[in-house]
Design an enzyme around this catalytic site. Structure first.
Site, PDB file in Angstrom:
ATOM      1  N   GLY A  14       9.567  -6.491 -19.803  1.00  0.00           N
ATOM      2  CA  GLY A  14      10.681  -7.250 -20.365  1.00  0.00           C
ATOM      3  C   GLY A  14      12.030  -6.865 -19.776  1.00  0.00           C
ATOM      4  CG  ASN A  16      13.412 -10.288 -14.893  1.00  0.00           C
ATOM      5  OD1 ASN A  16      14.400 -10.536 -14.215  1.00  0.00           O
ATOM      6  ND2 ASN A  16      12.330  -9.763 -14.389  1.00  0.00           N
ATOM      7  CE  LYS A  90      -3.150 -13.950 -19.921  1.00  0.00           C
ATOM      8  NZ  LYS A  90      -4.547 -13.674 -19.514  1.00  0.00           N
ATOM      9  CB  ILE A  91      -1.251 -20.263 -14.744  1.00  0.00           C
ATOM     10  CG1 ILE A  91      -1.057 -19.215 -13.631  1.00  0.00           C
ATOM     11  CG2 ILE A  91      -0.945 -21.672 -14.230  1.00  0.00           C
ATOM     12  CD1 ILE A  91      -1.978 -19.369 -12.448  1.00  0.00           C
ATOM     13  CG  LEU A  92       2.811 -21.613 -19.422  1.00  0.00           C
ATOM     14  CD1 LEU A  92       4.315 -21.752 -19.530  1.00  0.00           C
ATOM     15  CD2 LEU A  92       2.185 -21.357 -20.787  1.00  0.00           C
ATOM     16  CG  ASN A 106       8.132 -18.003 -13.027  1.00  0.00           C
ATOM     17  OD1 ASN A 106       8.097 -17.092 -13.853  1.00  0.00           O
ATOM     18  ND2 ASN A 106       7.474 -17.956 -11.886  1.00  0.00           N
ATOM     19  CG  HIS A 108       7.347 -15.946  -7.176  1.00  0.00           C
ATOM     20  ND1 HIS A 108       6.106 -15.676  -7.704  1.00  0.00           N
ATOM     21  CD2 HIS A 108       7.227 -15.820  -5.828  1.00  0.00           C
ATOM     22  CE1 HIS A 108       5.269 -15.404  -6.706  1.00  0.00           C
ATOM     23  NE2 HIS A 108       5.920 -15.487  -5.568  1.00  0.00           N
TER      24      HIS A 108
HETATM   25  C1  GRF Z   1       8.610  -8.254 -12.144  1.00  0.00           C
HETATM   26  O1  GRF Z   1       8.140  -7.564 -11.022  1.00  0.00           O
HETATM   27  C2  GRF Z   1       8.848  -9.689 -11.790  1.00  0.00           C
HETATM   28  O2  GRF Z   1       9.014  -9.855 -10.412  1.00  0.00           O
HETATM   29  C3  GRF Z   1       7.652 -10.399 -12.210  1.00  0.00           C
HETATM   30  O3  GRF Z   1       7.171  -9.679 -13.340  1.00  0.00           O
HETATM   31  C4  GRF Z   1       7.506  -8.300 -13.179  1.00  0.00           C
HETATM   32  C5  GRF Z   1       7.877  -7.651 -14.478  1.00  0.00           C
HETATM   33  O4  GRF Z   1       9.015  -8.240 -14.986  1.00  0.00           O
HETATM   34  N1  GRF Z   1       7.983 -11.776 -12.528  1.00  0.00           N
HETATM   35  P1  GRF Z   1       9.668  -7.735 -16.381  1.00  0.00           P
HETATM   36  O5  GRF Z   1      10.146  -6.321 -16.168  1.00  0.00           O
HETATM   37  O6  GRF Z   1       8.580  -7.789 -17.435  1.00  0.00           O
HETATM   38  O7  GRF Z   1      10.793  -8.686 -16.626  1.00  0.00           O
END
Ligand code: GRF
Length: 188
Positions: A14, A16, A90-92, A106, A108
């Site tokens: 988490g 991000n 997961k893929i929605l 999203n 990436h």
């Molecule tokens: C990160 O490496 C990001 O690039 C990918 O998920 C990983 C974990 O992200 N999308 P977070 O720390 O859970 O936000």
């Protein structure tokens, strides 16, 4: 200004989510994080959400259909206008994207369209790429293929390995996700 209501989907740390929440505290921020949904009950991001008293739910993903239906109920209940997938593993389904009908973003960890899918850092290093980076894109039915909203690149140094590159790119992610969301909202 009326702030856009955001739900963040997570599966793990988490980090991000944290950067989106921090940015949302800025006075003129055009969005507010209303809801966190995790498919993983042990996600560290859920502990963070609880700590800051941010509405959060673990929604079981044993069956994609059940996860999506339960998530849609929550999204509707809290009038969510945009979903931000943030470390969501997961893929929605196309059906979920259609039923939610509002935008889904999203993050990436590659310079899309290069290196869709998993293990992006290993692939970039193995291919002797000079640069990698992070991309925020709209989610559509095709994996990691929606319209790009914002990207930022980092140099891959000779001494870099997967860990060091992942660390560098994660920093970029935290910087560009909130900016991408603000940019996207201003385009609506
Ligand atoms: C990160 O490496 C990001 O690039 C990918 O998920 C990983 C974990 O992200 N999308 P977070 O720390 O859970 O936000």
């Amino acid at each position: 200004m009326v702030k856009k209501k955001i739900a963040v989907f997570i599966s793990g740390n988490g980090s991000n989510l944290k950067s989106l929440v921090k940015y949302s505290k800025k006075k003129k921020c055009s969005f507010k994080i209303e809801l966190v949904i995790s498919n993983n009950p042990d996600a560290i991001g859920l502990i963070y959400a609880k700590k800051i008293k941010l509405r959060n739910f673990f929604v079981e993903f044993r069956n994609k259909q059940i996860f999506e239906n339960n998530s849609l109920k929550l999204l509707k209940r809290f009038n969510i206008e945009i979903i931000c997938l943030a470390g969501f593993m997961k893929i929605l389904s196309g059906n979920f994207i259609k039923k939610f009908s509002n935008p889904i973003l999203n993050i990436h960890p590659s310079l899309l369209p290069k290196y869709k899918g998993l293990n992006t850092h290993l692939k970039a290093i193995k291919n002797n790429e000079k640069f990698s980076g992070a991309t925020i894109h709209k989610v559509n039915k095709k994996l990691d293929s929606g319209k790009i909203i914002l990207q930022k690149k980092v140099k891959i140094l000779k001494r870099d390995n997967v860990r060091s590159l992942q660390k560098k790119i994660l920093k970029i992610e935290h910087e560009i996700y909130p900016k991408a969301l603000v940019k996207f909202i201003s385009s609506l």
